[in-house]
Design an enzyme around this catalytic site. Structure first.
Site, PDB file in Angstrom:
ATOM      1  N   HIS A  32      -4.521   6.448  20.363  1.00 23.78           N
ATOM      2  CA  HIS A  32      -4.640   5.743  21.640  1.00 23.78           C
ATOM      3  C   HIS A  32      -4.584   4.221  21.481  1.00 23.78           C
ATOM      4  O   HIS A  32      -4.066   3.525  22.350  1.00 23.78           O
ATOM      5  CB  HIS A  32      -5.926   6.163  22.358  1.00 23.78           C
ATOM      6  CG  HIS A  32      -5.856   7.576  22.874  1.00 23.78           C
ATOM      7  ND1 HIS A  32      -6.972   8.332  23.138  1.00 23.78           N
ATOM      8  CD2 HIS A  32      -4.790   8.356  23.171  1.00 23.78           C
ATOM      9  CE1 HIS A  32      -6.589   9.523  23.576  1.00 23.78           C
ATOM     10  NE2 HIS A  32      -5.279   9.561  23.596  1.00 23.78           N
ATOM     11  N   GLU A  49       2.338  19.075  30.803  1.00 27.80           N
ATOM     12  CA  GLU A  49       1.151  19.786  30.324  1.00 27.80           C
ATOM     13  C   GLU A  49       1.287  21.255  30.723  1.00 27.80           C
ATOM     14  O   GLU A  49       1.496  21.563  31.888  1.00 27.80           O
ATOM     15  CB  GLU A  49      -0.145  19.181  30.888  1.00 27.80           C
ATOM     16  CG  GLU A  49      -1.414  19.954  30.585  1.00 27.80           C
ATOM     17  CD  GLU A  49      -1.640  20.243  29.098  1.00 27.80           C
ATOM     18  OE1 GLU A  49      -1.538  19.323  28.272  1.00 27.80           O
ATOM     19  OE2 GLU A  49      -1.910  21.424  28.763  1.00 27.80           O
ATOM     20  N   GLY A 100       6.940  20.273  27.185  1.00 26.93           N
ATOM     21  CA  GLY A 100       7.327  18.881  26.947  1.00 26.93           C
ATOM     22  C   GLY A 100       8.441  18.742  25.920  1.00 26.93           C
ATOM     23  O   GLY A 100       9.282  17.844  26.016  1.00 26.93           O
ATOM     24  N   ASP A 151       2.265  14.281  21.316  1.00 28.50           N
ATOM     25  CA  ASP A 151       0.936  14.589  20.785  1.00 28.50           C
ATOM     26  C   ASP A 151       0.640  16.092  20.911  1.00 28.50           C
ATOM     27  O   ASP A 151      -0.232  16.493  21.667  1.00 28.50           O
ATOM     28  CB  ASP A 151      -0.075  13.744  21.598  1.00 28.50           C
ATOM     29  CG  ASP A 151      -1.501  13.882  21.112  1.00 28.50           C
ATOM     30  OD1 ASP A 151      -1.706  14.269  19.946  1.00 28.50           O
ATOM     31  OD2 ASP A 151      -2.415  13.613  21.916  1.00 28.50           O
TER      32      ASP A 151
HETATM   33  N1  SAM Z   1      -2.084  13.580  24.683  1.00 31.46           N
HETATM   34  C1  SAM Z   1      -3.433  13.950  25.114  1.00 31.46           C
HETATM   35  C2  SAM Z   1      -4.314  12.730  24.974  1.00 31.46           C
HETATM   36  O1  SAM Z   1      -4.028  11.875  24.120  1.00 31.46           O
HETATM   37  O2  SAM Z   1      -5.274  12.598  25.726  1.00 31.46           O
HETATM   38  C3  SAM Z   1      -3.985  15.105  24.347  1.00 31.46           C
HETATM   39  C4  SAM Z   1      -3.042  16.255  24.210  1.00 31.46           C
HETATM   40  S1  SAM Z   1      -3.615  17.625  23.298  1.00 31.46           S
HETATM   41  C5  SAM Z   1      -3.598  17.069  21.639  1.00 31.46           C
HETATM   42  C6  SAM Z   1      -2.207  18.687  23.401  1.00 31.46           C
HETATM   43  C7  SAM Z   1      -1.959  19.313  24.781  1.00 31.46           C
HETATM   44  O3  SAM Z   1      -0.658  19.896  24.810  1.00 31.46           O
HETATM   45  C8  SAM Z   1      -2.907  20.417  25.174  1.00 31.46           C
HETATM   46  O4  SAM Z   1      -3.529  20.068  26.378  1.00 31.46           O
HETATM   47  C9  SAM Z   1      -2.012  21.664  25.360  1.00 31.46           C
HETATM   48  O5  SAM Z   1      -2.419  22.491  26.442  1.00 31.46           O
HETATM   49  C10 SAM Z   1      -0.671  21.042  25.645  1.00 31.46           C
HETATM   50  N2  SAM Z   1       0.526  21.808  25.259  1.00 31.46           N
HETATM   51  C11 SAM Z   1       0.684  22.683  24.241  1.00 31.46           C
HETATM   52  N3  SAM Z   1       1.981  23.018  24.098  1.00 31.46           N
HETATM   53  C12 SAM Z   1       2.670  22.305  25.050  1.00 31.46           C
HETATM   54  C13 SAM Z   1       4.058  22.182  25.382  1.00 31.46           C
HETATM   55  N4  SAM Z   1       4.988  22.855  24.706  1.00 31.46           N
HETATM   56  N5  SAM Z   1       4.411  21.357  26.388  1.00 31.46           N
HETATM   57  C14 SAM Z   1       3.463  20.643  27.069  1.00 31.46           C
HETATM   58  N6  SAM Z   1       2.139  20.715  26.795  1.00 31.46           N
HETATM   59  C15 SAM Z   1       1.752  21.537  25.799  1.00 31.46           C
END
Ligand code: SAM
Length: 296
Positions: free
Chosen positions: A21, A132, A158, A178
């Site tokens: 971040h 998401e 994503g 991420d």
């Molecule tokens: N980027 C966020 C932050 O910095 O606050 C945290 C993200 S967390 C590490 C990863 C997220 O990706 C989870 O909420 C999960 O549900 C979501 N996720 C998993 N596979 C995904 C995909 N293929 N496309 C989009 N979101 C996905």
């Protein structure tokens, strides 16, 4: 383990979040220095913000060993050893995190996720797209950001959706990647998705986070480096001894990083290693500018 078992609320505000971040904020600040609008794409957005004094965050209290150690985050917290020594990117994150509230009257303790941080920096003419997949996290994201017309929120993959957004009309974009890395497909989909994105938009600023896991070789950063010919850097923070289980640190691969990031990381990484390290306090920065000549 189900495909969507990962919930970032368990980890919000931990050492990995501090690294990713603070760099995200630095890069958006940099893009914000020019008038031309930019697009920020968050391929794995999470819920947008997290409560630290209720729910999942209480289980491991990871934030206490992360944002809780940064001076001035909580007034009553015993941590926060360095008030004045925190350099730019860390101070920026700490101040934004401390002042963050999901709504003005709320007095709880929160940590902003990447979408909330992006929102704090986005100017009226900039745009953001957040992907998401998790239904519960997406619902929270929609509730908090759904009325902000600069944001487009997508309950889609994503990795698959990234390419279609590139290149952005203004030719300026920050792509924040991420993933949870809880399924092995993440390790395959990431290079594939990034290669496709770079083909369409090689000048974009890409920030990719990855975990350092005891039972895995960290081949990913090399693979990602290999996809790009332009400037690139890798920043790593190793906070714990390497064991077979769990994460001993994490890193970022940044493609086309702002040139000012080098000095910022050279001062911020040692502070992060110092403050966030458990039994290990190591950091590493690798910076490559091909124009200066690498080999033949
Ligand atoms: N980027 C966020 C932050 O910095 O606050 C945290 C993200 S967390 C590490 C990863 C997220 O990706 C989870 O909420 C999960 O549900 C979501 N996720 C998993 N596979 C995904 C995909 N293929 N496309 C989009 N979101 C996905």
């Amino acid at each position: 383990m189900g495909m969507l078992s990962y919930r970032h609320a368990f980890h919000a505000g931990n050492a990995a979040d501090i690294l990713k971040h603070s760099v995200l904020l630095f890069c958006l600040d940099y893009l914000g220095q020019k008038d031309t609008p930019y697009l920020c794409i968050d391929t794995h957005a999470g819920a947008g913000f997290y409560s630290l004094d209720s729910g999942y965050a209480l289980q491991n209290r990871e934030w206490e060993r992360g944002i809780g150690r940064l001076a001035g985050f909580t007034r009553d917290h015993s941590g926060g050893e360095t008030a004045s020594a925190s350099p730019g990117p860390l101070e920026r994150l700490t101040a934004l995190a401390r002042d963050f509230r999901p709504c003005p009257a709320d007095s709880g303790l929160y940590y902003p996720g990447s979408p909330a941080l992006i929102r704090a920096l986005l100017r009226p003419r900039d745009r953001a797209v957040c992907f998401e997949l998790h239904p519960a996290d997406f619902a929270i994201l929609k509730q908090t950001l759904g009325t902000d017309r600069r944001f487009s929120l997508r309950r889609e993959d994503g990795f698959a959706g990234l390419k279609s957004l590139l290149p952005p009309p203004s030719r300026r974009a920050c792509v924040f990647i991420d993933p949870p890395y809880e399924i092995k497909e993440d390790y395959e989909n990431l290079p594939h998705s990034l290669a496709g994105a770079l083909k369409r938009f090689p000048t974009g600023l890409y920030i990719i986070w990855y975990p350092l896991l005891g039972n895995k070789d960290a081949a990913l950063p090399e693979t990602l480096f290999g996809l790009h010919r332009g400037n690139r850097c890798r920043a790593e923070l190793r906070t714990a001894s390497r064991t077979d289980r769990g994460m001993y640190g994490s890193g970022l691969v940044i493609l086309n990083p702002p040139w000012t990031l080098k000095a910022a990381l050279e001062s911020a990484l040692p502070v992060m290693a110092d403050l966030l390290g458990e039994d290990r306090h190591e950091w590493d920065l690798r910076w490559e500018s091909p124009s200066r000549g690498r080999g033949i």
